[in-house]
Design a protein around this motif. Sequence first.
Motif, mmCIF file in Angstrom:
data_model
loop_
_atom_site.group_PDB
_atom_site.id
_atom_site.type_symbol
_atom_site.label_atom_id
_atom_site.label_comp_id
_atom_site.label_asym_id
_atom_site.label_seq_id
_atom_site.Cartn_x
_atom_site.Cartn_y
_atom_site.Cartn_z
ATOM 1 N N GLN A 14 43.956 34.919 50.738
ATOM 2 C CA GLN A 14 43.300 36.112 50.175
ATOM 3 C C GLN A 14 43.824 36.460 48.769
ATOM 4 N N ASP A 15 45.157 36.478 48.639
ATOM 5 C CA ASP A 15 45.730 36.883 47.337
ATOM 6 C C ASP A 15 45.310 35.937 46.216
ATOM 7 N N ALA A 16 45.342 34.622 46.530
ATOM 8 C CA ALA A 16 44.988 33.632 45.500
ATOM 9 C C ALA A 16 43.525 33.796 45.070
ATOM 10 N N LEU A 17 42.662 34.066 46.065
ATOM 11 C CA LEU A 17 41.236 34.199 45.730
ATOM 12 C C LEU A 17 40.926 35.525 45.016
ATOM 13 N N VAL A 18 41.657 36.574 45.415
ATOM 14 C CA VAL A 18 41.498 37.864 44.703
ATOM 15 C C VAL A 18 41.956 37.703 43.251
ATOM 16 N N ASN A 19 43.022 36.910 43.118
ATOM 17 C CA ASN A 19 43.538 36.639 41.767
ATOM 18 C C ASN A 19 42.485 35.929 40.904
ATOM 19 N N VAL A 20 41.767 35.000 41.529
ATOM 20 C CA VAL A 20 40.681 34.303 40.821
ATOM 21 C C VAL A 20 39.638 35.329 40.361
ATOM 22 N N ALA A 21 39.271 36.211 41.285
ATOM 23 C CA ALA A 21 38.263 37.239 40.948
ATOM 24 C C ALA A 21 38.746 38.121 39.800
ATOM 25 N N ASP A 22 40.032 38.496 39.864
ATOM 26 C CA ASP A 22 40.595 39.342 38.795
ATOM 27 C C ASP A 22 40.557 38.616 37.450
ATOM 28 N N ASN A 23 40.902 37.313 37.500
ATOM 29 C CA ASN A 23 40.926 36.540 36.251
ATOM 30 C C ASN A 23 39.543 36.424 35.639
ATOM 31 N N VAL A 24 38.547 36.185 36.505
ATOM 32 C CA VAL A 24 37.168 36.076 36.013
ATOM 33 C C VAL A 24 36.761 37.382 35.339
ATOM 34 N N GLU A 25 37.038 38.476 36.024
ATOM 35 C CA GLU A 25 36.640 39.780 35.495
ATOM 36 C C GLU A 25 37.406 40.115 34.204
#
Lengths: 245, 203
Positions: B169-180
Motif C-alpha cells: 500500500q505505502d509503495a503504491l500510495v507513494n507512486v500516486a503522490d509522485n504522479v500528482e
Amino acid sequence: MKTQKLFESPSHTWLMFGRDEDKPNEIIDTNQYMVVSKNNSLLMDPGGIELFSAMLAAVIKQVPADKITHLFASHQDPDIISSLGLWDQALPSATLHSPWLWESFIRHFGMNNIKYSAIPDEGNTLKIDGISLDFIPAHYLHSSGNFNVYDGEAKILMSGDIGAALEPVDAPLYVDDFDEHIGKMKMFHQRWMPSNDAKNDWVRRVRKLDVELMCPQHGRIFKGDNVKRFLDWFENLEVGVLHKT
Amino acid sequence: MSDLSQNYFVSVAEIAAKLDQATQIAQQLSLTASNARAVALRAGEKAAGFRPLTDFIDRLADITIRSSKRINKLAAILSQTSAEKVRADGAMKHFNSVYILAKDSPFINSLDKVYLRCKSAQQSLDNTYKKQIDQLSDELSELSNELRNAVILATLSRVEASQAGSEYQDALVNVADNVEGAAGKIKDHINYSQQMVAELDEY
C-alpha cells in the motif's frame, strides 16, 4: 557631432568627426576619421554603438551611403567598433579592414553582410581610386593586434590610441601647448600600453615617415613640430606600469 | 513604454528557462512510471487493479516528456527570434534618428534602400515572432489539458493502492503522490509560462 576637414587635394579629402556634445556623459569622446576619394570612402574606427546615429548622420552629410565602401578598425575595442552590427545593416557591401588577430572577436559585434579583410601582422596597403593608404603595425599600443593608417600624400598618420588624451568635448582640435598636454596623456599611455620594446619599435618606424598631422582616436591632433615632440616624449616614457607619478 | 515592451526578450528567455525545468520534472514522472510497474509486478494479484494504471502513468510521462521537449525547443527558438527582433527594432530606431539628424543632407535619400530593407526585415521578424508565440501558446494549452489526467490518475491509483494490502500500500500510495506532485509542479511552470505568453501576445 562636429565635422572638420583636415586635408584636401584634387584626389582626396580627410575628414574628422568628433566632439559630440550629445553623447552620454559616461562614455569617452572619440574622433572618427574618413578618407573620401572619387568613388570610395574609408571610414576609420567608426565608434561605439551609442554613437552610430550621430555618426551616420554626420557621414551622410558628406557622402552618399553607397560611397562608404571601406571601414577600418584599428583593434577590437567597443569604442572603436561596437557599432559594427548597425554598419553591417547600413553598408552591406562594404569591407572591414582589421587585424587578423581580432576577426573572430570583432564578428561578435554582429557581422552578416560586411566582408572582413584581415590585415596581416606586417601590415599592408589599401588602394582606393589610386590613393595608397598604409596599415602600419602598432601592436601592443594598446592592443596586441593593432594598426595605424598612414597616407603618404596627405602626410597624415591616424594613430588610434597612440597620442590619445582624455579631454572634455569642447577641447580644441589641435595641441597648442605640448608640455601642458603631457598631463592629459601620461597615465593613459603608461597604463594602456604594455611594452617598451613595442613602443620603441613603433617610434623608430614612424620617425621614417613624413608626418604632418598625427591624429589619435581621443583628444587633440598633433601638427608639425608637435608630432616630433610627441615621438621624443613617447620614446622616453616608460610604459606598462600601473602607477607612476 | 511599458517594462515588458523594453524587456520582452528577457521574458521569453525566462519562459524558456521555466520550461526547461518542466522537462526535467517530466523525466521524474518517467521514473515514477517504471517504479509503479515494478511494484505492481511484485504485488502480483494483490495489485491487479493497479497494473493497467501503470500503462496510463507511462503514457502520461511519455506525452509530458515529448511535449515539454517540443515546447522547450519552441521557447528557445522564440528566444532567438526575440533577440533578433530587439536588434532589428534598435536598428530602425537608429535609422529613424538619422533621418531627423541628417534631414538637410543632399545624400539622405541614399539611405532609403537600406531603410526599406531593414523595415521589411523587421516586419518579417514581427510576423515570425507572433506566429511562434501562437504556436507556443497552443502547445502549452495542449500539455496543460493532458496534465489534468494526472489528478484523475493519482486518485484512481490511491483507490487501487488501498486494495493492495498493507505490504504494498505505502509503495503504491507513494507512486500516486509522485504522479500528482510532478504533474502539479509541471502545471505550475506551464501556468506561469501561459501567463507570460499571454502578456507577450498582447504586446
